[in-house]
Design a protein around this motif. Sequence first.
Motif, PDB file in Angstrom:
ATOM      1  N   LEU A  57       0.857  -1.182   0.000  1.00 39.51           N
ATOM      2  CA  LEU A  57       0.000   0.000   0.000  1.00 39.51           C
ATOM      3  C   LEU A  57       0.892   1.231   0.000  1.00 39.51           C
ATOM      4  O   LEU A  57       1.801   1.347   0.820  1.00 39.51           O
ATOM      5  N   THR A  58       0.640   2.141  -0.929  1.00 45.02           N
ATOM      6  CA  THR A  58       1.355   3.416  -0.924  1.00 45.02           C
ATOM      7  C   THR A  58       0.346   4.547  -0.921  1.00 45.02           C
ATOM      8  O   THR A  58      -0.737   4.435  -1.496  1.00 45.02           O
ATOM      9  N   GLU A  59       0.718   5.613  -0.225  1.00 52.39           N
ATOM     10  CA  GLU A  59      -0.102   6.828  -0.219  1.00 52.39           C
ATOM     11  C   GLU A  59       0.813   8.006  -0.533  1.00 52.39           C
ATOM     12  O   GLU A  59       1.912   8.117   0.020  1.00 52.39           O
ATOM     13  N   LYS A  60       0.360   8.854  -1.429  1.00 56.46           N
ATOM     14  CA  LYS A  60       1.176   9.981  -1.875  1.00 56.46           C
ATOM     15  C   LYS A  60       0.332  11.245  -1.960  1.00 56.46           C
ATOM     16  O   LYS A  60      -0.888  11.179  -2.068  1.00 56.46           O
ATOM     17  N   ARG A  61       1.032  12.369  -1.916  1.00 53.53           N
ATOM     18  CA  ARG A  61       0.415  13.649  -2.260  1.00 53.53           C
ATOM     19  C   ARG A  61       1.105  14.167  -3.513  1.00 53.53           C
ATOM     20  O   ARG A  61       2.329  14.180  -3.594  1.00 53.53           O
ATOM     21  N   ILE A  62       0.316  14.594  -4.459  1.00 48.62           N
ATOM     22  CA  ILE A  62       0.858  15.030  -5.740  1.00 48.62           C
ATOM     23  C   ILE A  62       0.425  16.472  -5.987  1.00 48.62           C
ATOM     24  O   ILE A  62      -0.758  16.761  -6.055  1.00 48.62           O
ATOM     25  N   TYR A  63       1.397  17.365  -6.106  1.00 46.15           N
ATOM     26  CA  TYR A  63       1.110  18.776  -6.322  1.00 46.15           C
ATOM     27  C   TYR A  63       1.096  19.084  -7.804  1.00 46.15           C
ATOM     28  O   TYR A  63       2.017  18.765  -8.520  1.00 46.15           O
ATOM     29  N   LEU A  64       0.027  19.769  -8.234  1.00 38.81           N
ATOM     30  CA  LEU A  64      -0.263  19.853  -9.656  1.00 38.81           C
ATOM     31  C   LEU A  64      -0.457  21.235 -10.248  1.00 38.81           C
ATOM     32  O   LEU A  64      -0.747  21.310 -11.421  1.00 38.81           O
ATOM     33  N   ASN A  65      -0.384  22.294  -9.477  1.00 37.65           N
ATOM     34  CA  ASN A  65      -0.886  23.580  -9.961  1.00 37.65           C
ATOM     35  C   ASN A  65      -0.497  23.945 -11.384  1.00 37.65           C
ATOM     36  O   ASN A  65      -1.337  24.355 -12.179  1.00 37.65           O
ATOM     37  N   SER A  66       0.783  23.833 -11.729  1.00 32.81           N
ATOM     38  CA  SER A  66       1.211  24.272 -13.057  1.00 32.81           C
ATOM     39  C   SER A  66       0.697  23.356 -14.155  1.00 32.81           C
ATOM     40  O   SER A  66       0.741  23.703 -15.330  1.00 32.81           O
TER      41      SER A  66
END
Length: 307
Positions: A57-66
Motif C-alpha cells: 500500500l502506498t499513499e502519496k500527495r501530488i502537487y499539480l498547480n502548473s
Amino acid sequence: MLMKEYRICMPLTVDEYRIGQLYMISKHSCEQSDGGEGVEVVKNEPQIHPKHGPGQLTEKRIYLNSKLPSWAKAIVPRFFYVTEKAWNFYPFTITEYSVSFIPRFSVRIETRFENNNGDNSNVFGDTPTPAENVCFLDILSDPIPEKHYKESEDLSHWQSSKTGRGPLQKGWRDNHKPIMCSYKRVQCSFEVYGFQTRTEDFIQKSIRDILLIGHRQAVAWADEWHGLSLDEVREYECTMQEKTNNKVKSSLSNTGQLPASRPVFSRSISATDERTLKKMGVTNVALSDPSAPSVPPNPIRLNSTPE
C-alpha cells in the motif's frame, strides 16, 4: 462518470515489468519533482489481501498547480495537491485519486498485467468494456507532449544491450516476443455542474499522456533495471523516495507554499474508501485503530506516478 479502458503493450514479460514498474515510478517521480511540484510518499507498507496475496500500500500527495489548464486554476486554491492511494497486488493493482476540498471528484484505476498483446476482451472478469471505450496506446508511435520527448526514450531508436531487444518497428505488437499488456480501466468523475464534461475529458487526456510516457520510460530504461532482484529495486525505491521527498519539501519551502507548522489532523477514511477496502477485502489496522497517533503526512504533487 467517464470510463475508458486503456491497453498498453510492451516488449517485456509480466515478471520483468514488476521490477521495471517500481524502478520507473521511483525515477520518474524524482525527475518530475522540482520547482515547488512533485510527488511525496507519505506511506509505503506491506499489506495482505485474501484473494491477491501479499502486496504493498502506498499513499502519496501530488502537487499539480502548473499542470492545470487556466480555467481549472480559477477554481482551485494555490496550495493544491491530489491524494493517491495505491494497492499493488501484482499483477493486479488498484489506484485511487481524491482531492480533499472537492468531494465530488474521484479517479479509480484498476490494472491487470498479462503476457499477451492486448487481445483479452474481459481481462477483469466482470463486464467487458464496450469496444468504443477501449483505447490501444502504442508506446512506439502515439504522440506525447513535445516537452516530454527525449531521443533517448524514443523506442524507434532504442536498443537494449542487456536483452538484445529493440529498436521497435511499425507493427511490432503483432509479432514481437516477448510481449505483455498493461490493461487499465479508468473511471473518473467530477460531478460539478458546468465543469463536469471538460474536467473529465481533461483527466482522461492527462492520464493517457502519463501512461504513454511512463510505459515508454520503463522500456527505454530497461538496461538500468533489468536483472535487479525485488529486494534490490525496493532498496532503490526507498533511496529515491527519500531524495524525492527532500526535493519537494525544499521546493515548497523556497516558494513559500510550505507552512511553517502544519496542523495536526487525525487520519480518517471516507465512506467511499471504506466501501472500496471492504470490496477489496483489505483490513488496514492503522486506519481503523482509533488509538493510533495522528501524524501529519508530508506534501506531494501529482506529476504523476505512471504506474
